[in-house]
Design an enzyme around this catalytic site. Structure first.
Site, short mmCIF file in Angstrom:
data_model
loop_
_atom_site.label_atom_id
_atom_site.label_comp_id
_atom_site.label_asym_id
_atom_site.label_seq_id
_atom_site.Cartn_x
_atom_site.Cartn_y
_atom_site.Cartn_z
N LYS A 265 33.10 -42.25 -61.84
CA LYS A 265 33.42 -41.31 -60.79
C LYS A 265 32.53 -40.10 -61.07
CE LYS A 265 37.03 -37.98 -59.90
NZ LYS A 265 38.61 -37.59 -60.33
N ASP A 270 35.83 -30.96 -57.89
CA ASP A 270 37.15 -31.23 -57.21
C ASP A 270 37.84 -29.99 -57.04
OD1 ASP A 270 39.20 -32.59 -56.33
OD2 ASP A 270 39.72 -33.57 -58.15
N LYS A 277 44.03 -27.58 -55.09
CA LYS A 277 44.33 -27.26 -56.35
C LYS A 277 44.65 -25.71 -56.57
CE LYS A 277 41.82 -30.88 -58.75
NZ LYS A 277 42.82 -31.65 -59.28
N ASP A 288 34.63 -32.94 -63.21
CA ASP A 288 35.01 -34.37 -62.79
C ASP A 288 33.83 -35.24 -62.42
OD1 ASP A 288 37.40 -35.40 -61.97
OD2 ASP A 288 37.44 -34.67 -60.01
N ASP A 347 43.63 -34.67 -53.00
CA ASP A 347 43.26 -34.53 -54.43
C ASP A 347 43.21 -35.80 -55.13
OD1 ASP A 347 42.50 -33.09 -56.54
OD2 ASP A 347 44.28 -32.15 -56.91
N GLU A 349 41.12 -38.27 -55.02
CA GLU A 349 39.81 -38.68 -54.47
C GLU A 349 39.01 -39.67 -55.22
OE1 GLU A 349 40.16 -36.07 -56.03
OE2 GLU A 349 38.45 -36.00 -57.41
N ARG A 351 39.89 -42.20 -56.99
CA ARG A 351 40.25 -43.52 -56.68
C ARG A 351 39.57 -44.14 -55.52
NH1 ARG A 351 46.62 -42.27 -57.20
NH2 ARG A 351 45.44 -40.92 -58.58
N1 BES Z 1 40.10 -34.80 -61.05
C1 BES Z 1 41.45 -34.65 -61.20
C2 BES Z 1 42.19 -35.44 -62.10
C3 BES Z 1 42.04 -34.50 -63.32
C4 BES Z 1 43.06 -33.68 -63.75
C5 BES Z 1 40.87 -34.25 -64.27
C6 BES Z 1 42.97 -32.72 -65.08
C7 BES Z 1 40.82 -33.68 -65.34
C8 BES Z 1 41.73 -32.73 -65.91
C9 BES Z 1 41.96 -35.89 -60.02
O1 BES Z 1 41.17 -36.07 -58.77
C10 BES Z 1 43.20 -35.57 -59.36
O2 BES Z 1 43.31 -34.54 -58.73
N2 BES Z 1 44.35 -36.21 -59.56
C11 BES Z 1 45.59 -35.90 -59.13
C12 BES Z 1 46.09 -37.17 -58.39
C13 BES Z 1 47.41 -36.94 -57.90
C14 BES Z 1 46.98 -36.04 -56.54
C15 BES Z 1 48.25 -38.36 -57.48
C16 BES Z 1 46.29 -35.57 -60.20
O3 BES Z 1 46.25 -35.90 -61.35
O4 BES Z 1 47.10 -34.39 -60.13
ZN ZN Z 2 39.10 -35.62 -59.32
ZN ZN Z 3 41.30 -34.63 -57.31
#
Ligand code: BES
Ligand code: ZN
Ligand code: ZN
Length: 497
Positions: A265, A270, A277, A288, A347, A349, A351
């Protein structure tokens, strides 16, 4: 940093700082240290008796101008309890020593391996520690480092080690640590200096230097391939996406040999998209792309290590932005595989882009897949920044990856991914939705989504959201990017060949 081997015996080594390590046990001055102690008229033993030199993990004892010892100063680093000592501890000991000495403006050092580590594995771990310890994240500071740079490090294997083995270990350690630091350098870059296009340029430069072949798919080819999941993330940004494909082909290809696919990824920033966020800490989302950068680092290492199998890295790269053309919650997208996806949360994204990355890796002929991604905040809750989460559709394949992680000294822990998790990503309008219907199990839900695109090809997903970035500096490491997964993936490719 200049690296060399030092073959003189410990007391005769002329160096500004001679470093070795001491175990936490009663009889602490042993082996290689006895020679130093004898030359110095028993001063080390006396230090141990006073209780100043205990051997506690990463305790630093700095001794100046020992009579009879050619080195100007001797640094003894605590190595902790002997039964807990392994390559991972040695790596930290070496890294912490370098950082400690550098802070004292020492620019040259010699690291003396103890009796048990005069092997290929021992010298490899020490060199890895020294090179990884030297990394810093202060790329854009304009003031001079006023002499605080380690210019040269020598490794002294002492007597009794096989020189050829030690040289081999040093060479391997250097390849792996430089690859890992290459990954850290990419991850450290802010998003204005590392867009998907710039990441692709950096990958091209690395591939040229390493002798790997590379193909960069631009937005036109991405659209022709119908990578709708990746495009749905990219559409909110002014920066076009890229898919970076780096291939290593061995000189001799055995028919029927596995083809390893490394899918990473690479969201160069992000924001969350329309599901934006919170602003607190959002600056960190430049990292990210750590999964993609890990794959590039692994490929760089493999170009030098030359496994006997083919390895293909596929790195979907994009920004996740809330522009006027951004996708919106509830939008339905078609992935390259043909599956329809309801995007409940923009968010989630990572996956989405991995779905198309995995489909493409399979199309290129990969028989075994590993993906690495800063995928979920939930894995940080579960495992903190200590272990990466490991998910799979194939326990045997997962065991191979975990064995590599153990050998490489990277902490990874298996996480559950039963079929029941599939129920959580059922959508009313499309085949699947990109987030879970309940609140819990976010890391497994993310993995369950990616699994939908593997079609039973052996696959392991590494969630490195917690482990790719260090929020506070450690004695052995700078605050910032860690380069997690590079060494494990390099070991994995080597172990398959
Ligand atoms: N890039 C984030 C995950 C992340 C969180 C990376 C903290 C590093 C530190 C990912 O794209 C994301 O935002 N995931 C969400 C998924 C949710 C919306 C189901 C998350 O983990 O909050
Ligand atoms: Zn992300
Ligand atoms: Zn995200």
């Amino acid at each position: 940093m200049n690296l060399s081997m030092e073959s003189r015996s410990p007391a005769k080594i002329e160096t500004p700082a001679l470093v070795s390590y001491v175990f936490e046990k009663d009889d602490r001055i042993q082996g290689a240290l006895v020679e130093l102690d004898n030359a110095a008229g028993g001063r080390l033993k006396r230090l141990a008796e006073t209780g100043e030199l205990t051997g506690k993990l990463l305790e630093m004892t700095f001794v100046h101008e020992l009579p009879g010892v050619a080195a100007s100063r001797v640094l003894l680093v605590g190595a902790g309890k002997p039964d807990k000592f392994d390559g991972a501890v040695l790596r930290r000991v070496a890294a912490a020593a370098l950082r400690w000495l550098r802070a004292k403006s020492v620019t040259r050092m010699t690291f003396l391996l103890r009796e048990g580590e005069r092997t290929a594995a021992g010298s490899q771990a020490a060199i890895e520690g020294l090179l990884l310890g030297a990394f810093d994240s202060d790329f854009y500071k304009t003031e001079k480092k006023n002499g605080k740079v380690m210019e040269a490090v020598a490794l002294a294997p002492g007597e009794g080690g096989a020189a050829a083995e030690i040289e081999q270990g040093m060479a391997r350690g250097r390849i792996l640590a430089e690859a890992q630091n290459f990954t850290r350098t990419l991850v450290n870059e802010p998003s204005n200096r590392l867009t998907p296009r710039i990441l692709a340029d950096r990958a091209v430069e690395m591939a040229r230097q390493a002798g790997l072949s590379i193909d960069v798919l631009d937005e036109t080819r991405i659209a022709e391939l119908k990578m709708g999941a990746l495009l749905s993330v990219a559409q909110g940004s002014a920066e076009p996406p890229r898919v970076i494909v780096v291939t290593y082909t061995p000189a001799q290809l055995k028919p029927g040999a596995p083809v390893l696919g490394l899918v990473g990824k690479a969201v160069t920033f992000d924001t969350g998209g329309i599901s934006i966020k919170p602003s607190d800490g959002m600056e960190k989302m430049k990292y990210d792309m750590a999964g993609g950068a890990a794959m590039l680092g692994a490929m760089k290492a493999l170009a030098a290590l030359k496994p006997a199998i083919k390895v293909i890295a596929v790195i979907p790269a994009t920004e996740n932005m809330p522009g006027g053309k951004a996708q919106k919650p509830g939008d339905v997208q078609f992935a390259m595989s043909g599956k329809s996806i309801e995007v409940i949360n923009t968010d989630a994204e990572g996956r989405l882009i991995l779905a198309d990355g995995i489909t493409y890796a399979k199309r290129l002929g990969c028989t075994h897949l590993v993906n690495a991604a800063t995928l979920t905040g939930a894995i940080v809750v579960a495992l903190s920044n200590i272990n990466a989460g490991v998910f799979t559709n194939n326990p045997e394949w997962q065991e191979k990856v975990l064995a590599s992680a153990r050998r490489a000294g990277e902490k990874m822990w298996p996480m559950p991914l039963d079929d029941d998790y599939r129920d959580l990503i059922k959508s009313t309008i499309a085949d699947i939705q990109n987030v879970g219907s309940g609140r819990g199990g976010g890391a497994s839900v993310g993995a369950a989504f990616i699994r939908e695109f593997t079609d039973d090809t052996p696959w392991v997903h590494l969630d490195i959201a917690g482990t790719a970035w260090l929020d506070e500096q450690k004695p052995w490491a700078a605050k910032g990017p860690t380069g997690i997964a590079v060494r494990t993936l390099a070991d994995l490719a080597m172990s398959l060949s």
